[in-house]
Write an enzyme that holds these catalytic residues in place. Structure first.
Site, PDB file in Angstrom:
ATOM      1  N   GLU A  28      51.428 -20.113 -29.708  1.00 56.84           N
ATOM      2  CA  GLU A  28      52.578 -20.009 -30.602  1.00 56.84           C
ATOM      3  C   GLU A  28      53.822 -20.522 -29.889  1.00 56.84           C
ATOM      4  OE1 GLU A  28      52.615 -18.973 -33.676  1.00 56.84           O
ATOM      5  OE2 GLU A  28      50.850 -17.685 -33.978  1.00 56.84           O
ATOM      6  N   HIS A  34      50.253 -23.552 -32.779  1.00 55.38           N
ATOM      7  CA  HIS A  34      51.038 -23.080 -33.932  1.00 55.38           C
ATOM      8  C   HIS A  34      52.516 -23.004 -33.576  1.00 55.38           C
ATOM      9  CE1 HIS A  34      47.989 -21.456 -36.865  1.00 55.38           C
ATOM     10  NE2 HIS A  34      47.223 -21.744 -35.823  1.00 55.38           N
ATOM     11  N   HIS A  79      49.137 -25.241 -40.096  1.00 51.99           N
ATOM     12  CA  HIS A  79      50.264 -24.838 -40.933  1.00 51.99           C
ATOM     13  C   HIS A  79      51.288 -25.968 -40.920  1.00 51.99           C
ATOM     14  CE1 HIS A  79      48.919 -20.513 -40.005  1.00 51.99           C
ATOM     15  NE2 HIS A  79      48.465 -20.895 -41.194  1.00 51.99           N
ATOM     16  N   GLU A 104      54.806 -25.963 -39.333  1.00 53.40           N
ATOM     17  CA  GLU A 104      54.956 -25.707 -37.900  1.00 53.40           C
ATOM     18  C   GLU A 104      54.949 -27.025 -37.134  1.00 53.40           C
ATOM     19  OE1 GLU A 104      52.880 -21.367 -38.568  1.00 53.40           O
ATOM     20  OE2 GLU A 104      51.861 -22.809 -37.287  1.00 53.40           O
TER      21      GLU A 104
END
Ligand code: ZN
Length: 1126
Positions: free
Chosen positions: A959, A876, A779, A782
């Site tokens: 994350e 991420h 992504h 990110e």
């Protein structure tokens, strides 16, 4: 209880009658009934007697007992009574007594009061009233008693509670209840306030249906309500009728739930009126409760306007292979405006950042054990896997240099022949610096960089080069990345020249080129300024009210470069974003120091705006500039919870402080009035607003959503790393996994320790090391993931003894940027095909999603050669949560969480080792936020596919927050690149915990029973955050403050007034009127309790005690009869 001594039992004459009547007779009346049906509860007996409607006195007695019972304790008593048919009994009694030729209000009034109280808690009261034929009857009672304030109020409360059913509200609407009630709402007065408030509340309740709203709007009641609100607001100078003003606002809210209603409010000057009134409320003690509902009402009615764009479609479009000449069709056009009831925020689940909250998360869990356990067939034939053998150069490398004493780096790098990118990049580094300018002041105008390179090549004359030398070039030469570890400006520029972008960038953003050092010291999350959103909304509303103050001049437009020029000499800020990872589509000067910014949608797509990165210049120092990013899409943001954007000042950098710093004050995030430019896929946008005060005049600054990390930064970083390692110790190879859609190489890096010798044993150990596969930045928005990855890469190449032992234990296969095209073109979520690459893993398209296709192919290959990775982790960033955490995969936890049977299922708990280790090692890590459930909606993500299809037990998504931490030593601090890089280091450390040969998911025969399942683990699919202090939304009923259950106190107010002569009733507003409840904690019971019946308590304790026994047995409320006397 204080109420005892007072005669607060109010209906006409009754009190005196009851007091004179013999206590014994009361007792006797109740007792036979109790005896008659010993099996029924006391409540049932009372209800049965009530419906039979005996003489007035006994009926009143029953009402007294019921009221007494319901007044004490909790709502559970009322619900118990409802479950025993209480509502029906009261309705029946009410209908019977109201139908009599001359209704007895002595009885009817308390009956209506009790009905309102009970009905208020009975969700089905509307239908029950219809079934009992009570709806029209109550309305006609109201008509008959419109001159009797107290009776009218009682009818109005009952009508109000009927409206909890839409069909009952519509029935009342058909009977013209709206007109009857509307006429009872009179202009400012000091009399009969209870009745007026009851009428407004009833009207608001009626307006819960579309039909009734339509009827009210078409009759012009919006204007009428506005006039009433103005009248009450201007004349209520003593602020004793706040409850009425609040109720009027609630009515206005209801009536503006239709487009026509909102139009009517605006057309009648409602916004100006509300604005003016609200300004006076702001600074008046006690009127605070009116402000938020007014602000919400203004936001809601603020006329919708389309984003000032020709199209929502990204400015950056690329012709996709297989679809020659086509770009994705724009979304189907929908109606311009819909009623707010229909304005569902159609937030596509896939829009969310990986693993973001999922509303129906329980439904989303994969509950089929077979699906969880079974391994799908490979998505491609095995013969396609052989091509990936080239990506294991360590298996074929001979290490001849280990025989000789010399260890030249070149030997190592030149040996792996295919697709090495260093050579070309290093060639490019010999290009003249002027090929790629790095500062806006010196940018090449009008020509494509590559075009220039082709024309001029490396042959450019010295004179020309000299002419185009810039201050920055000179500076760059003077200190080549000086002071910034692992950064080389020459290499950066060289890499940037090769990066292929859709628009053909030929300008570098200064911070990426110059480099970044984390600023010294911590950056705490700033506390949210109270009422900041309200203030911002007021400023927004002023645009509507004072259109002449609005400048509305476009100062930057990606699609049209001309306006920039026009502002060259103006006193506006200048904006620019046409550089790698840049994202700003349009900037409009709204007021002198305020700019609306529009972000560019992801390439070939019309949504996913979130990431921004742009240059701003021509500023005046020490002036607060307000920036509004007006086309944000997510429903909430960490910007409401202490997060700041980041800023980089060229001036500061040149003075030796090259820092991206958290910046911005008055930050908030809220829904705005904009809708999509064309096509109506998305009808809702949010504003991120922040204010920046620049330190220097005429600085060049960069603002970004988060610390940028470009593709060129990665490429140059890999080159620096490659140079930094000792090739006799560290085996470092950078290869190309594949080319992206737009032809950028996607690097794959191999890092391991060189064998100690060329001896058989050492080589065998070297070649049998298990693999660990790490990926990041699928992504593009990110960028935090890249900083974590940067930490991992630097650590793995370092001299640290832990790094050395990790290299000796494992072969690291790292794909640090799975979506280079997205990163280069400044997209947030997608690849250039407009798709979320982390939803393509099930069956990736080799043409449209090449990096995923080949990453998966490589994993298949590893699996097919018996080298299934021990660990897979995809890095991420998470935009809605704090801290860093892992998502993993567990069959058992998924089934357990979904309530399925896990009996007999054995599962290797090894997936918990790394998170547990990280919890001890990494201060930013939060074990409680980790989750191991497999959701259907994530079935095509890297983590799930690698777990299920490749059989990697320890398959994770890591994350990292964009914001900061709310636990540990970083609590209250925003993360910087230092902390992010450290997380990458700590992740490596945690890999020591799996160093031994641990079986993978499918090869394991010895499955350990799952003993340490943490059943209390948090559900991390919900927002971590409590609701924001200010409503972000206005469409979903953000009016909870208006919905206080003040009905009880209103009713009590009506009954506790000592004046029996209602015709002459003159309510003394200061005493008899309950202003709207502002104290949230106050429960209605306390007001109800003031209505005890002393004459009954003393003599009928037995009845009450029987009732208590029954009640306690059914709802567990432990109050003894004695407490009534205390
Ligand atoms: Zn993500």
């Amino acid at each position: 209880m204080s109420g005892y001594g007072r005669s607060n039992f109010t209906w006409n004459g009754t009190l005196r009658e009851l007091q004179t009547s013999s206590p014994a007779s009361c007792k006797e009346r109740a007792r036979p009934a109790m005896a008659a049906s010993a099996s029924s509860s006391g409540v049932e007996v009372l209800l049965s007697n009530l419906q039979n409607l005996g003489d007035i006195e006994s009926t009143l007695n029953i009402l007294n007992v019921l009221d007494e019972l319901l007044s004490a304790g909790t709502d559970r008593r009322i619900h118990y009574m409802i479950s025993k048919g209480g509502s029906e009994a009261l309705l029946t009694a009410m209908v019977k007594s109201a139908r009599s030729f001359n209704p007895n209000y002595t009885l009817l009034l308390p009956l209506l009061h009790l009905l309102a109280k009970v009905g208020y808690r009975d969700r089905r009261i509307g239908m029950k009233a219809q079934n009992a034929d009570a709806v029209r009857l109550t309305l006609s009672l109201l008509r008959q008693n419109s001159k009797h304030p107290r009776r009218a109020a009682a009818c109005l409360w009952v009508l109000q509670v009927y409206c909890s059913s839409v069909s009952t509200a519509n029935l009342l609407g058909e009977c013209r209840a709206i007109d009857v009630i509307y006429r009872l709402i009179c202009p400012y007065t000091t009399k009969t306030l209870h009745t007026i408030k009851a009428a407004i509340d009833a009207l608001a309740a009626l307006l819960c249906t579309k039909a009734n709203v339509h009827s009210a709007v078409s009759k012009g009641y919006v204007a009428g309500l506005l006039r009433l609100y103005e009248d009450w607001s201007s004349k209520d100078t003593e602020h004793v009728a706040i409850a009425i003003r609040c109720a009027l606002l609630r009515c206005l809210h209801e009536v503006t739930n239709s487009t026509a209603g909102r139009h009517a409010l605006v057309a009648h000057g409602g916004i100006g009126l509300l604005y003016e009134v609200t300004q006076t409320c702001l600074f008046t003690k006690g009127l605070e409760s009116l402000v938020d509902p007014s602000v919400q009402l203004m936001r809601k009615c603020y006329p919708k306007s389309t984003l000032p764009l020709k199209s929502d479609l990204s400015v950056y479009c690329l012709e996709l292979p297989r679809q020659p000449g086509s770009v994705p069709a724009p979304e189907p056009e929908l109606n311009g405006e819909e009623d707010s009831e229909e304005e569902d925020d159609e937030e596509d689940d896939s829009n969310e950042s990986e693993e973001a909250d999922s509303k129906d998360y329980d439904d989303d869990l994969e509950t089929d054990p077979d699906k969880l356990r079974s391994r799908p067939a490979p998505d491609r034939p095995p013969e396609l896997l052989a091509q990936y053998s080239r990506l294991r150069p360590e298996l074929t490398y001979e290490f001849q240099e280990l025989d000789s004493s010399s260890s030249e780096p070149e030997d190592c790098s030149s040996s792996s022949s295919d697709e090495e990118v260093q050579s070309s990049a290093e060639d490019a580094s010999r290009l003249k610096p002027s090929d790629f300018n790095s500062c806006p002041t010196f940018r090449t105008k009008g020509r494509d960089a590559r075009e220039q390179r082709e024309e001029e090549g490396a042959e450019e004359g010295a004179e020309e080069a000299q002419r185009r030398r810039t201050m920055v070039d000179t500076l760059a030469e003077r200190h080549i990345g000086a002071g910034i570890p692992h950064h080389d400006r020459r290499l950066y520029r060289a890499a940037a020249v090769l990066a292929k972008s859709i628009p053909g960038f030929n300008i570098l953003a200064f911070p990426d080129f110059w480099g970044h050092l984390p600023p010294p010291g911590n950056e705490p999350m700033p506390p949210r300024k109270p009422k900041v959103q309200r203030q911002k909304v007021f400023e927004d509303i002023q645009r509507l009210l004072n259109p002449d103050d609005v400048i509305n001049e476009v100062v930057f437009d990606l699609e049209d470069p001309s306006p920039q020029c026009s502002s060259e000499r103006s006193n506006s800020l200048k904006f620019f974003s046409k550089f790698e990872s840049g994202n700003l589509r349009k900037a409009t000067q709204v007021r002198r120091n305020e700019y609306d910014l529009i972000l560019n949608a992801d390439a070939n797509c019309s949504q996913h705006t979130q990431w921004f990165y742009f240059e701003v210049s021509n500023m005046v120092a020490n002036v607060p500039y307000r920036f509004n990013v007006i086309n944000c899409e997510k429903t909430n943001s960490q910007f409401n919870y202490g997060m700041q954007p980041v800023l980089y000042s060229v001036r500061e950098a040149l003075e030796g402080r090259p820092h991206w710093k958290r910046t911005g004050t008055e930050i908030c995030y809220y829904r705005n009035h904009f809708c999509a430019a064309r096509g109506k896929k998305r009808s809702t946008f949010y504003t991120l607003t922040f204010t920046v005060t620049f330190r220097h005049n005429d600085d060049v600054c960069y603002l970004a959503y988060h610390y940028p990390y470009t593709y060129s930064a990665l490429q140059s970083h890999l080159m620096v790393l490659h140079r930094s390692v000792d090739p006799s110790k560290v085996f470092f190879r950078q290869q190309v996994l594949c080319q992206t859609l737009s032809g950028n190489p996607c690097p794959l890096v191999t890092i391991t320790a060189c064998p100690a010798t060329r001896g058989m044993r050492d080589l065998h150990q070297f070649r049998s090391r298990p693999c660990i596969v790490l990926t990041a930045r699928v992504h593009p928005g990110e960028s935090n993931a890249s900083w974590v990855m940067k930490g991992t890469l630097e650590f793995l190449c370092s001299d640290d003894p832990v790094a050395q032992s990790l290299r000796e234990a494992f072969v690291f296969k790292i794909i640090p940027m799975l979506n280079p095209d997205g990163v280069i073109n400044g997209t947030h979520r997608c690849s250039l095909s407009g798709e979320d690459l982390n939803r393509q893993w099930c069956k990736p398209d080799p043409v449209l999603s090449p990096t995923i296709y080949h990453a998966k192919g490589f994993l298949y290959y590893l699996n097919s050669t018996g080298s299934t990775p021990l660990v897979f982790c995809d890095y991420h960033g998470h935009s809605r949560k704090k801290n860093v955490f892992l998502y993993g995969c567990s069959i058992k936890e998924t089934l357990w969480q979904s309530g399925s049977d896990t009996g007999g299922l054995k599962e290797d708990p090894g997936y918990r080792t790394i998170p547990k280790t990280l919890d001890r090692l990494a201060p930013a890590f939060s074990f409680n936020s980790c989750n191991y459930q497999v959701e259907k909606s994530r079935s095509a993500t890297a983590r799930v596919v690698v777990w299920r299809e490749i059989g990697v037990l320890r398959s994770y998504t890591m994350e990292s927050t964009y914001n900061g931490c709310d636990q540990g030593i970083y609590k209250g601090l925003q993360t910087g690149t230092r902390e992010l890089q450290d997380m990458g280091v700590k992740f490596c450390h945690s890999l020591l915990s799996v160093r031994r040969n641990v079986p993978s998911l499918y090869s394991s025969r010895r499955l350990v029973d799952h003993i340490d399942l943490d059943h209390n683990s948090h559900n991390c699919f919900e927002d971590d955050e409590p609701p924001c202090v200010e409503e972000i939304e206005y469409s979903t009923d953000g009016l909870s403050k208006l919905k206080g259950s003040d009905l009880d106190s209103d009713i009590n107010g009506n009954t506790s007034s000592g004046d029996e002569q209602e015709e002459e009733e003159e309510v003394v507003v200061h005493k008899g009127f309950n202003p709207i409840r502002r104290c949230e904690g106050q429960s209605h019971q306390s007001s109800l309790r003031s209505r005890l019946f002393p004459h009954l308590i003393g003599h009928d304790l037995e009845v009450i005690e029987v009732l208590h026994m029954k009640r306690n047995s059914c709802n567990g409320v432990g109050i003894t009869g004695r407490q009534y006397l205390s």
